[in-house]
Every structure is written in C-alpha cells, then in structure tokens.
Design an enzyme around this catalytic site. Sequence first.
Site, short mmCIF file in Angstrom:
data_model
loop_
_atom_site.label_atom_id
_atom_site.label_comp_id
_atom_site.label_asym_id
_atom_site.label_seq_id
_atom_site.Cartn_x
_atom_site.Cartn_y
_atom_site.Cartn_z
N LEU A 73 -19.49 -24.01 12.42
CA LEU A 73 -18.85 -24.02 11.11
C LEU A 73 -19.76 -24.87 10.24
CD1 LEU A 73 -14.99 -24.64 11.52
CD2 LEU A 73 -16.09 -22.68 10.44
N ASP A 74 -20.11 -24.37 9.05
CA ASP A 74 -21.04 -25.14 8.24
C ASP A 74 -20.42 -26.46 7.80
OD1 ASP A 74 -20.02 -24.92 5.36
OD2 ASP A 74 -20.10 -22.81 5.93
N ARG A 75 -21.27 -27.35 7.35
CA ARG A 75 -20.84 -28.72 7.05
C ARG A 75 -19.71 -28.76 6.02
NH1 ARG A 75 -24.42 -33.37 4.05
NH2 ARG A 75 -23.16 -35.17 4.64
N SER A 111 -17.41 -26.51 5.56
CA SER A 111 -16.22 -25.77 6.00
C SER A 111 -15.42 -26.61 6.98
CB SER A 111 -16.63 -24.44 6.63
OG SER A 111 -17.29 -23.63 5.69
#
Length: 257
Positions: free
Chosen positions: A107-109, A111
């Site tokens: 999960l990107d930073r 999100s």
Amino acid sequence: MTPDAAPERLHKRLARAGVASRRAAEALIAAGRVTVNGQTATLGRTVLPTDEIRVDGQLIEVTAPPAVTYLLHKPVGYVTSARDEYGRRTVLDAMPPVPGLHPVGRLDRDSEGLLLLTTDGDLTLRLTHPRYGHEKVYRAWTAGRGDPDPADLARLERGLLLEDGPAQALSARPAPGGALVTLGEGRNRQVRRMLAAVGHPVVRLLRLRMGGLWLGDLGPGEYRELSRRDLHWLLHPAEVPRRVWERQEAQTLKRWG
C-alpha cells in the site's frame, strides 16, 4: 520446492539451532566435529531440513516456529517495507518484533487500510502472484468536478488504458464523496491512476477488503492475528458464510464507508 525446504549452508543451520555463532560453527566443521547423514561435513556444505546433523555425535534439531499472519490497519505515512533507506516509519514499526515478519504486497505511503503481514512465504506467493487474482476493495475519496457519476464508474468497469497498460475494475460503485472500487490485481497506485484518468483525483484511499477478509472496525495502527478460519476465508472468499460476510461488510462500511 517450498522456501522452507530450500538448501541452507550448514554453518547457518548450526547457528540457527543455537549451537554456536556462524564463525564458531565453521570452526566446528573444519575440525571434523560435524556429520551430515553419518558423513563428516566439510566447509561450504549445504543441507536440507530432512538431513541428520550431529555435532560430536549429538543430534541437532531446528524447530521452526509456526507461521503467523496479522491483519494491520496501515496508517497513512507508513512505508510498506521491512526497512526504509530514508529512515521513514515502516509497517513493521507498528507490529510486534516477530522474526521473518514481512508485508504481503504493498500500500503506498499515502494510502491506508487493510494490509497483511506474515512469516509464511507460501502464503505471500499465493496472495501476490497474478494468477491467483484475489479481489481487493478500496474506498476512495475524490476531488474534481463533483462525485464520480455513473458514466465515470462505467468507464472504470469497461476498462481504460494507463501508461503501463490496460486496467479494469471488477466493480465500481458510488460512495459519498467518491467511490468503492474492486480490483482483481494490484498494480502500483492503480486505483489512484484509474480515477484520475476519469477526472477524479484521489485525496484519500483506504483498502477495505482482501479476498474474504474485511478491515472491520480496526483503527489506524491496530492489528489482530489471523486464525486458521480467517486464513481459509482469506483464500476462499466464496466459502465465507453469507451471514458472516454481510455482517463484516456492514461493520466495515459503517465505520469507513
């Protein structure tokens, strides 16, 4: 061959068993004090879990701890990796110190939401390899010209072309201030890029479901260990009882939808 059955250097196996440090284990091997399947071992030897290892005639055993898997509500600002070269907080900073624990997928930073962490390499493969196609549901809040309308959501379901190839949502439903998007894959920032492509840049993204598991009412930074039943439902969502599915979905959407 599974990761647990992969060959391992003998001196590492001895160190893992608590016999000695790796360097001291090499000295034991060089001194001829270690045997593998009845044969005197030599430096550089690799062994399998089924090999019989003895030091001075004493049988050496390594008991691997049982695999554990956690469901974490990843907070915004945490990097999904075991370590970060820039010193930023990683998802492991939110977890207990379990050897071998690693995140499943990304999960990107910016999100948040449901993220699995496990010590089980086979489970990681089953959840991340494209051929398995586990569904993921995301709650997106968007900016732009109002909320995504039916035509925008239909475009997501029909599919559109991103810079790294075609992308298609399994479903896209309206939600206050944004949308609920279901994907069967998980390319880098895919939901964000798809919604931006139809004129609705994402300002907040929360993953609500993976396979047969819902986030529920776990708050940011909270986690729980998964049971065998959880793991089965994760991998086999069609076998989750309807009443359980509806209860978990309702609980999740009431808190986060």
